[in-house]
Design a protein around this motif. Sequence first.
Motif, mmCIF file in Angstrom:
data_model
loop_
_atom_site.group_PDB
_atom_site.id
_atom_site.type_symbol
_atom_site.label_atom_id
_atom_site.label_comp_id
_atom_site.label_asym_id
_atom_site.label_seq_id
_atom_site.Cartn_x
_atom_site.Cartn_y
_atom_site.Cartn_z
ATOM 1 N N GLU A 1 0.848 -1.195 0.000
ATOM 2 C CA GLU A 1 0.000 0.000 0.000
ATOM 3 C C GLU A 1 0.880 1.240 0.000
ATOM 4 O O GLU A 1 1.805 1.350 0.812
ATOM 5 C CB GLU A 1 -0.905 0.030 1.232
ATOM 6 N N VAL A 2 0.609 2.164 -0.907
ATOM 7 C CA VAL A 2 1.337 3.429 -0.928
ATOM 8 C C VAL A 2 0.807 4.302 0.215
ATOM 9 O O VAL A 2 -0.379 4.619 0.268
ATOM 10 C CB VAL A 2 1.167 4.150 -2.274
ATOM 11 N N VAL A 3 1.705 4.674 1.135
ATOM 12 C CA VAL A 3 1.291 5.497 2.278
ATOM 13 C C VAL A 3 1.787 6.931 2.150
ATOM 14 O O VAL A 3 1.218 7.837 2.766
ATOM 15 C CB VAL A 3 1.767 4.875 3.604
ATOM 16 N N VAL A 4 2.850 7.150 1.393
ATOM 17 C CA VAL A 4 3.318 8.499 1.078
ATOM 18 C C VAL A 4 3.439 8.570 -0.442
ATOM 19 O O VAL A 4 4.410 8.087 -1.027
ATOM 20 C CB VAL A 4 4.672 8.809 1.742
ATOM 21 N N PRO A 5 2.447 9.134 -1.123
ATOM 22 C CA PRO A 5 2.466 9.155 -2.592
ATOM 23 C C PRO A 5 3.415 10.219 -3.117
ATOM 24 O O PRO A 5 3.771 11.172 -2.406
ATOM 25 C CB PRO A 5 1.010 9.477 -2.952
ATOM 26 N N PRO A 6 3.824 10.093 -4.389
ATOM 27 C CA PRO A 6 4.620 11.154 -4.999
ATOM 28 C C PRO A 6 3.791 12.420 -5.162
ATOM 29 O O PRO A 6 2.554 12.367 -5.188
ATOM 30 C CB PRO A 6 5.011 10.567 -6.359
ATOM 31 N N GLY A 7 4.470 13.547 -5.246
ATOM 32 C CA GLY A 7 3.774 14.807 -5.445
ATOM 33 C C GLY A 7 3.593 15.604 -4.177
ATOM 34 O O GLY A 7 3.146 16.751 -4.226
ATOM 35 N N GLY A 8 3.916 15.006 -3.010
ATOM 36 C CA GLY A 8 3.834 15.719 -1.753
ATOM 37 C C GLY A 8 5.144 16.422 -1.438
ATOM 38 O O GLY A 8 6.007 16.609 -2.303
ATOM 39 N N PRO B 1 16.871 17.109 -2.157
ATOM 40 C CA PRO B 1 16.720 18.497 -1.694
ATOM 41 C C PRO B 1 17.403 18.771 -0.360
ATOM 42 O O PRO B 1 17.452 19.924 0.076
ATOM 43 C CB PRO B 1 15.202 18.677 -1.597
ATOM 44 N N GLY B 2 17.913 17.728 0.315
ATOM 45 C CA GLY B 2 18.622 17.928 1.574
ATOM 46 C C GLY B 2 17.710 18.292 2.722
ATOM 47 O O GLY B 2 18.001 19.217 3.489
ATOM 48 N N LYS B 3 16.628 17.530 2.870
ATOM 49 C CA LYS B 3 15.666 17.822 3.929
ATOM 50 C C LYS B 3 15.370 16.563 4.755
ATOM 51 O O LYS B 3 15.506 15.442 4.262
ATOM 52 C CB LYS B 3 14.366 18.370 3.343
ATOM 53 N N VAL B 4 14.975 16.789 5.981
ATOM 54 C CA VAL B 4 14.528 15.709 6.856
ATOM 55 C C VAL B 4 13.113 16.055 7.313
ATOM 56 O O VAL B 4 12.875 17.155 7.838
ATOM 57 C CB VAL B 4 15.462 15.526 8.069
ATOM 58 N N TRP B 5 12.197 15.118 7.109
ATOM 59 C CA TRP B 5 10.779 15.361 7.373
ATOM 60 C C TRP B 5 10.274 14.465 8.489
ATOM 61 O O TRP B 5 10.713 13.326 8.647
ATOM 62 C CB TRP B 5 9.939 15.086 6.123
ATOM 63 N N ARG B 6 9.301 14.977 9.220
ATOM 64 C CA ARG B 6 8.525 14.175 10.165
ATOM 65 C C ARG B 6 7.102 14.079 9.648
ATOM 66 O O ARG B 6 6.483 15.086 9.315
ATOM 67 C CB ARG B 6 8.516 14.806 11.554
ATOM 68 N N ARG B 7 6.613 12.851 9.540
ATOM 69 C CA ARG B 7 5.216 12.630 9.157
ATOM 70 C C ARG B 7 4.483 12.055 10.361
ATOM 71 O O ARG B 7 4.774 10.944 10.803
ATOM 72 C CB ARG B 7 5.105 11.674 7.967
ATOM 73 N N ALA B 8 3.574 12.849 10.914
ATOM 74 C CA ALA B 8 2.846 12.450 12.111
ATOM 75 C C ALA B 8 1.876 11.315 11.797
ATOM 76 O O ALA B 8 1.521 11.093 10.627
ATOM 77 C CB ALA B 8 2.091 13.648 12.680
ATOM 78 N N PRO B 9 1.437 10.572 12.802
ATOM 79 C CA PRO B 9 0.470 9.496 12.559
ATOM 80 C C PRO B 9 -0.800 9.956 11.850
ATOM 81 O O PRO B 9 -1.443 9.165 11.156
ATOM 82 C CB PRO B 9 0.179 8.967 13.967
ATOM 83 N N ASP B 10 -1.170 11.261 12.005
ATOM 84 C CA ASP B 10 -2.360 11.759 11.312
ATOM 85 C C ASP B 10 -2.067 12.215 9.886
ATOM 86 O O ASP B 10 -2.959 12.717 9.192
ATOM 87 C CB ASP B 10 -3.009 12.892 12.107
ATOM 88 N N GLY B 11 -0.814 12.052 9.426
ATOM 89 C CA GLY B 11 -0.470 12.392 8.051
ATOM 90 C C GLY B 11 0.084 13.783 7.856
ATOM 91 O O GLY B 11 0.461 14.129 6.730
ATOM 92 N N GLU B 12 0.159 14.587 8.908
ATOM 93 C CA GLU B 12 0.700 15.937 8.772
ATOM 94 C C GLU B 12 2.231 15.901 8.683
ATOM 95 O O GLU B 12 2.881 15.087 9.336
ATOM 96 C CB GLU B 12 0.275 16.802 9.961
ATOM 97 N N TYR B 13 2.783 16.817 7.860
ATOM 98 C CA TYR B 13 4.225 16.870 7.652
ATOM 99 C C TYR B 13 4.834 18.043 8.403
ATOM 100 O O TYR B 13 4.237 19.128 8.495
ATOM 101 C CB TYR B 13 4.556 17.019 6.169
ATOM 102 N N GLU B 14 6.045 17.827 8.911
ATOM 103 C CA GLU B 14 6.804 18.887 9.561
ATOM 104 C C GLU B 14 8.249 18.799 9.061
ATOM 105 O O GLU B 14 8.861 17.724 9.086
ATOM 106 C CB GLU B 14 6.780 18.727 11.074
ATOM 107 N N LEU B 15 8.782 19.919 8.597
ATOM 108 C CA LEU B 15 10.165 19.960 8.161
ATOM 109 C C LEU B 15 11.064 20.092 9.390
ATOM 110 O O LEU B 15 11.013 21.086 10.107
ATOM 111 C CB LEU B 15 10.390 21.134 7.211
ATOM 112 N N LEU B 16 11.878 19.075 9.631
ATOM 113 C CA LEU B 16 12.774 19.087 10.785
ATOM 114 C C LEU B 16 14.087 19.778 10.493
ATOM 115 O O LEU B 16 14.676 20.407 11.381
ATOM 116 C CB LEU B 16 13.039 17.662 11.264
#
Length: 510
Positions: free
Chosen positions: A51-58, A81-96
């Motif tokens: 199952e795709v849980v993080v699709p392309p385009g985000g 792009p040199g980034k580290v992301w946090r994806r919360a259990p509810d699907g929200e993204y945060e750039l760390l």
Amino acid sequence: MTGRWHSRRLTGPSPLRGSNGVALGPDGRLHVAQFLAGKISAVDLATGDVEVVVPPGGPIQSPDDLAFAPDGSMVVTDLVPGKVWRRAPDGEYELLSAEVVLPNGIAFAGNRLYVNEMRPNGRLLELTADGPVELTGDLAMGNAMQLGPDGLLYYPHMITGRVYRVGVDGGEPELVADNVFEPVAVRFDLGGALLVLSRAATGVVTRIDLFGTGDRSTITSGVVGLDNAAFDAENRMFVSSYASGGVLELHPDGRTREVVRRGLDGPFGVTVDLGGVVRAADHYGTATIGPDGVDRELHTFTHGIAARAGLLHLTSQYGQVRTHDPRTGETRDRARGVDRPLGVAARADGSLVVAESGAGRVLVISPEDEVTVLADGLTRPVDVALDDEERCYVSDPGQGAVLRLDGATATPLLAGLTEPQGIAVLGRELFVVEVGTRSLRSVPLDGGDPRVELADLPVGGPDRPTPALFAAGLPGVAPSFAGLAAFDGALYLSADAEGSVLLLTEGPGR
């Protein structure tokens, strides 16, 4: 459509388009980063369902590794792009962080988060609320790392073939293992043994009884291009492959069980030799497609491909043109520093015709490897083809056209196209893959009305902004390409939207 052409798959669609970092999530599924495809999938290890849980385009463009925080959040290293992301259990993204260059390996020590850089003179960093803190430097291409049972961080140096460890607060790194072939990942099993994955074609894993006897042994899996691994609660080892995708269970004796079927990472270009052998350029190498499956040979990196006189001519969008002899295994450079070469065709005299996409030119490379310009002033040429008289044709998505080259003069043969890519000449017709409309079109070489031969083809790369071709001077993500080849009255298509190769035949469907 004319109804005269029909298609069937020579390979099935790829469930995972290259499998990179893997980690078991709170739901018990194995989460798999797919760097080239720009997505993350979750695998049920009991059923193999994907199952795709993080699709392309985000926001995440090129996920290479991932880990789960104690709170169930997924943290992902986005390499290009040199980034580290946090994806919360509810699907929200945060750039760390956006301050890490080519972030790759990732590990937690409790709630403390660590990443390393996959570059020469890279760093191992702790990501804190105040920004990255360097624990150590001089990493020779860092990669997948892990917190050991002794509370230290273990990480590989791919270039030097070494594994080191360092404290979570820094200090002097300690050499743990030397002479490990191109280590890409370090992992501990539940018994505390250290397993080091190598990216060799033979799929070697080095096992070190680090906290016991110190004995060192090797496991040969046969999995081309091992990338990462994870252990479940039963101490079963599951491995990924950047070169072939899929997920396999690897037993201590080297036996494997396929959990998710392996497939193609692209494919990009496609060719057929005089013996009818079909080969695809598949980014990390070539894929030979036969009745029993796909055999892979690593040629980093490969996007255009043409077979002639027993040789394979290969291009890399990162600037190289090479010729490979499958019989001897020898490969020689034909040209370097080319601006995004892609499509390639071979003349009878051994010279090569190459679409230099980044410079808007078509080049000729002589048998003596002298490079001359056949045509310039194009917009974005991506493929070339030759007819029986060795006249050259070129597809140019920037102009929306297929052009015939008469000397240095480019004459439109077919215009008004949306993203024309792969082209091939069959008899007195030219065929083109129009990616923008997902169709195959044909036009007579001597003039006449174009026709739509097939529609709804699985072509076109991920629906996302394409990440950079280069990052920090190293290869990034190569744009996708739907190649086309002609042989013995049939056409062969790189179906890059699903990761397969299609056989297109004229006449009744079969």
